[in-house]
Scaffold this motif. Structure first.
Motif, short mmCIF file in Angstrom:
data_model
loop_
_atom_site.label_atom_id
_atom_site.label_comp_id
_atom_site.label_asym_id
_atom_site.label_seq_id
_atom_site.Cartn_x
_atom_site.Cartn_y
_atom_site.Cartn_z
N LEU A 6 0.86 -1.19 0.00
CA LEU A 6 0.00 0.00 0.00
C LEU A 6 0.89 1.24 0.00
O LEU A 6 1.59 1.52 0.98
N SER A 7 0.88 1.96 -1.11
CA SER A 7 1.68 3.19 -1.25
C SER A 7 0.78 4.39 -0.97
O SER A 7 -0.28 4.53 -1.59
N ILE A 8 1.22 5.25 -0.05
CA ILE A 8 0.35 6.30 0.48
C ILE A 8 0.90 7.67 0.12
O ILE A 8 2.08 7.96 0.34
N GLY A 9 0.06 8.52 -0.45
CA GLY A 9 0.46 9.88 -0.76
C GLY A 9 -0.28 10.42 -1.97
O GLY A 9 -0.30 9.78 -3.03
N THR A 10 -0.90 11.58 -1.82
CA THR A 10 -1.64 12.19 -2.93
C THR A 10 -0.72 12.48 -4.11
O THR A 10 -1.14 12.44 -5.26
N GLU A 11 0.55 12.77 -3.83
CA GLU A 11 1.50 13.06 -4.91
C GLU A 11 1.66 11.89 -5.88
O GLU A 11 1.98 12.08 -7.05
N GLY A 15 0.66 11.97 -10.10
CA GLY A 15 1.76 11.71 -11.03
C GLY A 15 2.98 12.57 -10.78
O GLY A 15 3.85 12.68 -11.65
N GLN A 16 3.06 13.18 -9.61
CA GLN A 16 4.19 14.06 -9.31
C GLN A 16 5.45 13.28 -8.96
O GLN A 16 6.56 13.78 -9.13
N ILE A 17 5.29 12.06 -8.44
CA ILE A 17 6.43 11.19 -8.18
C ILE A 17 6.09 9.79 -8.66
O ILE A 17 4.91 9.41 -8.76
N THR A 18 7.10 9.00 -8.96
CA THR A 18 6.92 7.62 -9.39
C THR A 18 7.06 6.70 -8.19
O THR A 18 7.94 6.89 -7.33
N ASP A 19 6.23 5.69 -8.13
CA ASP A 19 6.22 4.77 -6.98
C ASP A 19 7.33 3.72 -7.12
O ASP A 19 7.07 2.56 -7.42
N THR A 20 8.56 4.14 -6.89
CA THR A 20 9.68 3.21 -6.96
C THR A 20 9.72 2.28 -5.74
O THR A 20 10.28 1.18 -5.83
N ASN A 21 9.13 2.72 -4.62
CA ASN A 21 9.13 1.88 -3.42
C ASN A 21 8.40 0.56 -3.67
O ASN A 21 8.88 -0.51 -3.28
N ALA A 22 7.23 0.63 -4.29
CA ALA A 22 6.45 -0.58 -4.53
C ALA A 22 7.19 -1.52 -5.46
O ALA A 22 7.19 -2.75 -5.26
N ALA A 23 7.84 -0.97 -6.47
CA ALA A 23 8.59 -1.82 -7.41
C ALA A 23 9.74 -2.53 -6.69
O ALA A 23 9.98 -3.72 -6.91
#
Length: 409
Positions: A6-11, A15-23
């Motif tokens: 679960l990645s949390i954050g309106t950003e 599309g302001q940041i890429t979800d590299t944590n989940a990857a």
């Protein structure tokens, strides 16, 4: 064990940041034999976050949260867990002392009071130390489910995963391990690679899967076993078969990059490389500069679309009036010019019409590539009807692969 990230954050939703944590986390879980079934994203809204967290908690044994642990009003991960479990948040004295000491070590005598919520816990939570940030993580056990909460800052998250989460998680895992090996292929499309895999694509252990990526087709071999040695043996047996089938189409594996592999090949042969690029905006030069030890083999790149510049670098003006810039002849001549002008043993050149407008009377698409290896020329060409950035990327990747194949011979 079933997991959900679960990645949390309106950003993330904007599309302001890429979800590299989940990857990154998705790559870690198979190594532990954990099945990842869902990856979710949710913004900084307490009701929606609590709802999304509850859904994950109901269908997964392990929920891994990143983000929302900061001190501001829109950092709501702790509050959502408190709402979900119906357990109030309370400031933990030891955590408060640690947090205030963190600020003092940085020369800040007075900690902002809003940071105090970072020292809070619910009854089911244990704090996880964060030596590189202000936000402790949470390890929550409730109704035989685990919720792991880590900061959204990637280096903080990775440090906490390695030092805090893994030691707590490993004793709770069933025996068994999943390992993967990725072979990277250039020269065939994804469907052609799958056809070459043949009957093995339906294998259940190990499994094979193909993925079209920016640097070619990735062929992933995944094995599951009760112990690491057996899993590695299963992968090794299949990898041998794949290498027999694909041969030199395979340029690397796992974390290898095309530019890194080329750099090693050039260094092993004691060769240096010079590049001239027309129409790519320096796409090849950019890639080569990312390779480890690039100064040891990459002499430099010359980039221009102007005829007078190409002539100044050694191109015969007659070629411009004959076949023209977008031609095999000019690409070969520029490869030689790159070698001679930059004083290297190897020259690489590309001439591309990447658009968005026509170039030299040619619509976007044509790519001409050439390698001069100590006076021996090898060239190739193609045409790709796609957007300008994709044409440039293809020109860079295919040019580097042309060089790789020339070095193999």
């Amino acid at each position: 064990m079933k997991a959900e990230i679960l990645s949390i954050g309106t950003e993330l939703l904007l599309g302001q940041i890429t979800d590299t944590n989940a990857a990154w986390l998705a790559q870690q879980l198979p190594l532990l034999g954990i099945d990842l079934f869902f990856i979710s994203q949710v913004g900084d809204n307490r009701a929606r976050l609590t709802e999304t967290l509850g859904r994950a908690h109901s269908r997964a044994d392990l929920v891994i949260c990143t983000g929302g642990l900061g001190p501001t009003e829109d950092d709501l991960t702790r509050e959502a867990i408190s709402d979900l479990l119906n357990e109030p948040m309370e400031v933990h004295p030891a955590l408060e002392t640690t947090l205030r000491e963190f600020f003092r070590r940085r020369g800040l005598v007075d900690m902002p009071e809003r940071n105090l919520k970072q020292a809070s816990l619910v009854r089911s939570a244990q704090a996880m130390d964060n030596p590189v940030g202000t936000a402790p993580g949470w390890w929550v056990e409730h109704d035989s489910h685990i919720i792991v909460c880590m900061p959204g800052v990637p280096h903080e998250m990775k440090t906490m995963w390695q030092n805090q989460v893994l030691p707590r998680l490993r004793p709770r895992l069933p025996e068994g391990i999943i390992l993967s090996r990725t072979l990277k292929i250039l020269g065939k499309g994804e469907s052609a690679v799958e056809e070459m895999v043949g009957e093995l694509i339906s294998s259940t252990n190990p499994t094979l899967a193909t993925y079209a990526k920016n640097d070619g087709v990735h062929l992933r071999i995944t094995a599951k076993s009760q112990d690491e040695a057996t899993a590695r043996d299963l992968i090794f047996e299949t990898e041998i078969q794949m290498r027999e089938r694909f041969g030199t189409l395979i340029y690397g594996e796992d974390d290898d990059t095309l530019e890194g592999v080329l750099g090693m090949m050039l260094q092993d042969r004691g060769l240096t490389l010079g590049v001239i690029e027309v129409g790519t905006g320096g796409a090849i030069t950019t890639l080569l500069n990312q390779a480890p030890d690039s100064p040891l083999f990459f002499q430099g790149g010359l980039v221009s679309q102007q005829r007078q510049m190409l002539v100044g670098w050694g191109l015969d003006p007659a070629l411009l009036e004959g076949p023209g810039i977008l031609s095999k002849e000019v690409a070969e001549a520029l490869a030689t010019a790159a070698r001679q002008t930059l004083g290297t043993q190897v020259g690489l050149a590309v001439c591309a019409s990447a658009g968005p407008a026509d170039y030299e009377g040619q619509p976007p698409g044509p790519i001409f590539m050439a390698v001069d290896l100590a006076g021996s020329l090898k060239s190739s060409e193609g045409s790709y009807r796609t957007n300008p950035s994709e044409i440039k990327r293809l020109a860079a990747v295919f040019s580097l692969n042309l060089l790789r194949r020339a070095l193999l011979k």
